[in-house]
Design a protein around this motif. Structure first.
Motif, PDB file in Angstrom:
ATOM      1  N   ILE A  39       0.986  -1.381   0.238  1.00  0.00           N
ATOM      2  CA  ILE A  39       0.100   0.221  -0.117  1.00  0.00           C
ATOM      3  C   ILE A  39       0.523   1.422   0.488  1.00  0.00           C
ATOM      4  O   ILE A  39       1.998   1.425   0.309  1.00  0.00           O
ATOM      5  N   LEU A  40       0.364   2.755  -0.990  1.00  0.00           N
ATOM      6  CA  LEU A  40       1.034   3.394  -0.323  1.00  0.00           C
ATOM      7  C   LEU A  40       0.382   5.569   0.148  1.00  0.00           C
ATOM      8  O   LEU A  40      -0.970   4.154   0.360  1.00  0.00           O
ATOM      9  N   HIS A  41       0.635   5.614   1.599  1.00  0.00           N
ATOM     10  CA  HIS A  41       0.219   6.208   2.062  1.00  0.00           C
ATOM     11  C   HIS A  41       1.312   7.752   1.527  1.00  0.00           C
ATOM     12  O   HIS A  41       2.204   8.009   2.129  1.00  0.00           O
ATOM     13  N   THR A  42       0.599   9.432   1.165  1.00  0.00           N
ATOM     14  CA  THR A  42       0.742  10.416   0.418  1.00  0.00           C
ATOM     15  C   THR A  42       0.005  11.237   1.475  1.00  0.00           C
ATOM     16  O   THR A  42      -0.111  11.180   2.497  1.00  0.00           O
ATOM     17  N   HIS A  43       1.355  12.270   2.139  1.00  0.00           N
ATOM     18  CA  HIS A  43       0.996  13.051   2.810  1.00  0.00           C
ATOM     19  C   HIS A  43       1.165  14.394   2.180  1.00  0.00           C
ATOM     20  O   HIS A  43       1.483  15.857   2.900  1.00  0.00           O
ATOM     21  N   THR A  44       1.224  14.094   0.936  1.00  0.00           N
ATOM     22  CA  THR A  44       1.989  15.926   0.236  1.00  0.00           C
ATOM     23  C   THR A  44       0.731  15.824  -0.761  1.00  0.00           C
ATOM     24  O   THR A  44       0.336  14.682  -1.562  1.00  0.00           O
ATOM     25  N   GLU A  45       0.392  16.886  -1.559  1.00  0.00           N
ATOM     26  CA  GLU A  45      -1.072  17.633  -2.541  1.00  0.00           C
ATOM     27  C   GLU A  45       0.553  18.139  -3.359  1.00  0.00           C
ATOM     28  O   GLU A  45       0.448  18.011  -4.645  1.00  0.00           O
ATOM     29  N   PHE A  46       1.392  17.980  -3.437  1.00  0.00           N
ATOM     30  CA  PHE A  46       2.676  18.529  -4.436  1.00  0.00           C
ATOM     31  C   PHE A  46       3.120  16.722  -5.307  1.00  0.00           C
ATOM     32  O   PHE A  46       2.975  16.250  -5.455  1.00  0.00           O
ATOM     33  N   SER A  47       4.148  17.464  -5.605  1.00  0.00           N
ATOM     34  CA  SER A  47       4.538  16.422  -6.697  1.00  0.00           C
ATOM     35  C   SER A  47       5.198  14.798  -6.902  1.00  0.00           C
ATOM     36  O   SER A  47       4.236  14.348  -7.394  1.00  0.00           O
ATOM     37  N   LEU A  48       5.656  14.621  -5.509  1.00  0.00           N
ATOM     38  CA  LEU A  48       5.543  13.162  -4.807  1.00  0.00           C
ATOM     39  C   LEU A  48       4.417  12.799  -4.918  1.00  0.00           C
ATOM     40  O   LEU A  48       4.046  11.306  -5.214  1.00  0.00           O
ATOM     41  N   GLY A  49       3.255  13.483  -4.536  1.00  0.00           N
ATOM     42  CA  GLY A  49       1.867  13.080  -3.921  1.00  0.00           C
ATOM     43  C   GLY A  49       1.340  12.521  -5.522  1.00  0.00           C
ATOM     44  O   GLY A  49       1.126  11.693  -5.504  1.00  0.00           O
ATOM     45  N   TRP A  50       1.152  13.322  -6.245  1.00  0.00           N
ATOM     46  CA  TRP A  50       0.618  12.846  -8.052  1.00  0.00           C
ATOM     47  C   TRP A  50       1.602  11.651  -8.358  1.00  0.00           C
ATOM     48  O   TRP A  50       0.920  10.776  -8.933  1.00  0.00           O
ATOM     49  N   SER A  51       3.134  11.331  -7.968  1.00  0.00           N
ATOM     50  CA  SER A  51       3.952  10.499  -8.616  1.00  0.00           C
ATOM     51  C   SER A  51       3.393   9.260  -8.266  1.00  0.00           C
ATOM     52  O   SER A  51       2.988   8.293  -8.859  1.00  0.00           O
ATOM     53  N   ALA A  52       2.974   9.383  -7.300  1.00  0.00           N
ATOM     54  CA  ALA A  52       2.873   7.848  -6.187  1.00  0.00           C
ATOM     55  C   ALA A  52       1.630   8.007  -6.741  1.00  0.00           C
ATOM     56  O   ALA A  52       1.343   6.543  -6.903  1.00  0.00           O
ATOM     57  N   LYS A  53       0.667   9.030  -7.191  1.00  0.00           N
ATOM     58  CA  LYS A  53      -1.025   8.571  -7.303  1.00  0.00           C
ATOM     59  C   LYS A  53      -0.787   7.982  -8.491  1.00  0.00           C
ATOM     60  O   LYS A  53      -1.037   6.687  -9.016  1.00  0.00           O
ATOM     61  N   ARG A  54       0.252   8.146  -9.719  1.00  0.00           N
ATOM     62  CA  ARG A  54       0.570   7.905 -10.491  1.00  0.00           C
ATOM     63  C   ARG A  54       1.070   5.977 -11.243  1.00  0.00           C
ATOM     64  O   ARG A  54       0.348   5.505 -11.733  1.00  0.00           O
ATOM     65  N   ALA A  55       1.467   5.778  -9.810  1.00  0.00           N
ATOM     66  CA  ALA A  55       2.344   4.202  -9.823  1.00  0.00           C
ATOM     67  C   ALA A  55       1.267   3.914  -9.467  1.00  0.00           C
ATOM     68  O   ALA A  55       1.099   2.631  -9.650  1.00  0.00           O
ATOM     69  N   ALA A  56       0.767   4.340  -8.180  1.00  0.00           N
ATOM     70  CA  ALA A  56      -0.293   3.570  -7.696  1.00  0.00           C
ATOM     71  C   ALA A  56      -0.926   3.068  -8.439  1.00  0.00           C
ATOM     72  O   ALA A  56      -1.935   1.822  -8.895  1.00  0.00           O
ATOM     73  N   ARG A  57      -1.820   3.565  -9.924  1.00  0.00           N
ATOM     74  CA  ARG A  57      -2.943   3.509 -10.600  1.00  0.00           C
ATOM     75  C   ARG A  57      -1.620   2.411 -11.959  1.00  0.00           C
ATOM     76  O   ARG A  57      -2.475   1.574 -11.892  1.00  0.00           O
ATOM     77  N   THR A  58      -0.892   2.936 -12.553  1.00  0.00           N
ATOM     78  CA  THR A  58      -0.443   1.998 -13.375  1.00  0.00           C
ATOM     79  C   THR A  58      -0.228   0.819 -12.299  1.00  0.00           C
ATOM     80  O   THR A  58      -0.229  -0.161 -13.261  1.00  0.00           O
ATOM     81  N   LEU A  59       0.417   0.717 -11.567  1.00  0.00           N
ATOM     82  CA  LEU A  59       0.638  -0.432 -10.772  1.00  0.00           C
ATOM     83  C   LEU A  59      -0.210  -1.262 -10.235  1.00  0.00           C
ATOM     84  O   LEU A  59      -0.240  -2.703  -9.358  1.00  0.00           O
ATOM     85  N   TYR A  60      -1.081  -1.143  -9.654  1.00  0.00           N
ATOM     86  CA  TYR A  60      -2.685  -1.439  -9.130  1.00  0.00           C
ATOM     87  C   TYR A  60      -2.364  -1.740  -7.818  1.00  0.00           C
ATOM     88  O   TYR A  60      -2.758  -2.528  -7.227  1.00  0.00           O
ATOM     89  N   LEU A  61      -2.057  -0.748  -6.626  1.00  0.00           N
ATOM     90  CA  LEU A  61      -2.112  -0.365  -5.966  1.00  0.00           C
ATOM     91  C   LEU A  61      -2.978   0.064  -4.822  1.00  0.00           C
ATOM     92  O   LEU A  61      -2.994   1.675  -5.286  1.00  0.00           O
ATOM     93  N   PRO A  62      -3.011  -0.562  -3.878  1.00  0.00           N
ATOM     94  CA  PRO A  62      -4.212   0.287  -3.034  1.00  0.00           C
ATOM     95  C   PRO A  62      -3.297   2.039  -2.799  1.00  0.00           C
ATOM     96  O   PRO A  62      -2.108   1.874  -2.266  1.00  0.00           O
TER      97      PRO A  62
END
Length: 392
Positions: free
Chosen positions: A87-110
């Motif tokens: 699982i991924l847990h983001t604590h930022t709405e800036f670039s690392l948050g967006w990048s983590a979102k894309r990674a989760a979508r690509t790798l189908y992770l929660p």
């Protein structure tokens, strides 16, 4: 579980967000989970840690000491895949948050997110607040939070704010927590207490009002000093101690001189977190006029040290300050000053509030915070598995 935590705000930057993430990481590791922090590099900070990966970064706002990470998406995806995060847990709405979102979508992770900041109260840091409207912030959150499996709100205040324009968003309130081993009452001897009071600039007969936080506009520190100035003038043995750094440091000093209370206003600057217990232990009460908080760690720390707390009435304090129990909720700045004055003159009531503060703090430990996050992770992972099976 293997958990990847993404944040633009981590040590060496010291604030409530980085402290909260440290509590989460340490608590999860104590439960046997593997946690990696993916954050930003800081100039002149060379410490290498095996469970922390730092991306190149650039300064975004010097007054907030904020840096934004520069993560190549392929690199980030490769790290996430290699580490086999559950699982991924983001604590930022800036670039690392967006990048983590894309990674989760690509790798189908929660993926889950914690919203730490009421950005509408920080607009003045961006071009004086003239170019960023509350509606623009809501539009940004609508875009950013789309696709998250769950959003953690540290308080009812944040949940109510997000639900106001995103009623279908899956939110859960998980308040911050503080380690009881670091903050607990009666750890100082009489000699230690006297020595530290002297170092801070307090006499034996002084009563100490404590504020801890950034010395900045959103914390309303100038308003706090203005409203307490008359009380300080009337009682020379009352002193207010501001712990923290920020852009209003000199203005606080100037305001204190203007009201002829400079000797009663003490600015300590930044004090390392591991030494903060000593400061809380000296105080007679904790006070803040801030209305920009979400779920402040400093108030939880104060309660855990048995301090009565006086604040402006705000939903961010709902589970920390119970009116006329362990503190006071003021509807105006003037009422806040009256409540501070009344408490400082009533030793019995302060003692009663102190005992109640310890009871309130028992519900706000870092252990409980970690337990709730862990339970959410398991629920989100299970729902993701069921969704995957359904789509097959």
């Amino acid at each position: 579980m293997k958990i990847g935590i993404f944040t633009d705000c981590y040590f060496p930057t010291k604030n409530g967000i980085s402290t909260s993430i440290v509590h989460l990481k340490e608590g999860l590791e104590q439960q046997g989970h593997q946690v990696m922090i993916l954050t930003v590099k800081y100039p002149h900070y060379e410490k290498q840690e095996p469970t922390i990966y730092r991306f190149p970064s650039f300064p975004f706002n010097s007054m907030l000491e904020l840096r934004v990470g520069l993560a190549a998406q392929r690199t980030l995806n490769r790290i996430v895949q290699t580490r086999q995060f559950d699982i991924l847990h983001t604590h930022t709405e800036f670039s690392l948050g967006w990048s983590a979102k894309r990674a989760a979508r690509t790798l189908y992770l929660p993926i889950v997110h914690t919203v730490h900041t009421m950005y509408q109260d920080y607009r003045h840091y961006l071009w004086g607040g003239k170019c960023v409207s509350p509606n623009m912030i809501q539009w940004f959150f609508t875009r950013f939070l789309a696709g998250y499996d769950a959003v953690i709100c540290p308080s009812q205040k944040m949940q109510a704010y997000l639900s106001g324009f995103l009623p279908a968003l899956k939110t859960v309130v998980i308040g911050n927590g503080v380690s009881q081993t670091r903050f607990s009452p009666n750890r100082l001897t009489t000699e230690e207490r006297a020595r530290i009071r002297g170092n801070v600039g307090l006499c034996a007969s002084d009563k100490m009002i404590l504020f801890v936080g950034r010395l900045a506009q959103e914390k309303r520190v100038l308003e706090l000093l203005r409203v307490l100035a008359s009380l300080l003038q009337q009682h020379p043995h009352y002193k207010i101690v501001f712990v923290g750094d920020g852009p209003l440091h000199q203005q606080i000093q100037s305001l204190a001189r203007k009201h002829a209370i400079a000797q009663q206003v003490i600015l300590t600057g930044y004090i390392p977190w591991e030494n903060m217990y000593n400061i809380y232990a000296l105080a007679d009460l904790f006070v803040t006029a801030s209305l920009s908080e979400v779920h402040p760690m400093t108030l939880i720390e104060a309660a855990m040290c048995g301090l009565p707390i006086v604040v402006r009435r705000d939903k961010s304090y709902t589970d920390i300050v119970q009116d006329d129990c362990n503190g006071c909720l003021a509807d105006t700045d003037g009422q806040l000053a009256e409540q501070v004055a009344a408490l400082l003159q009533d030793d019995v009531k302060r003692h009663i509030f102190s005992q109640h503060a310890l009871s309130v703090a028992e519900k706000l430990t870092s252990e409980k915070y970690v337990e709730r996050c862990e339970a959410l992770y398991k629920d989100v992972i299970q729902r993701k598995i069921l969704t995957t099976d359904t789509h097959r």
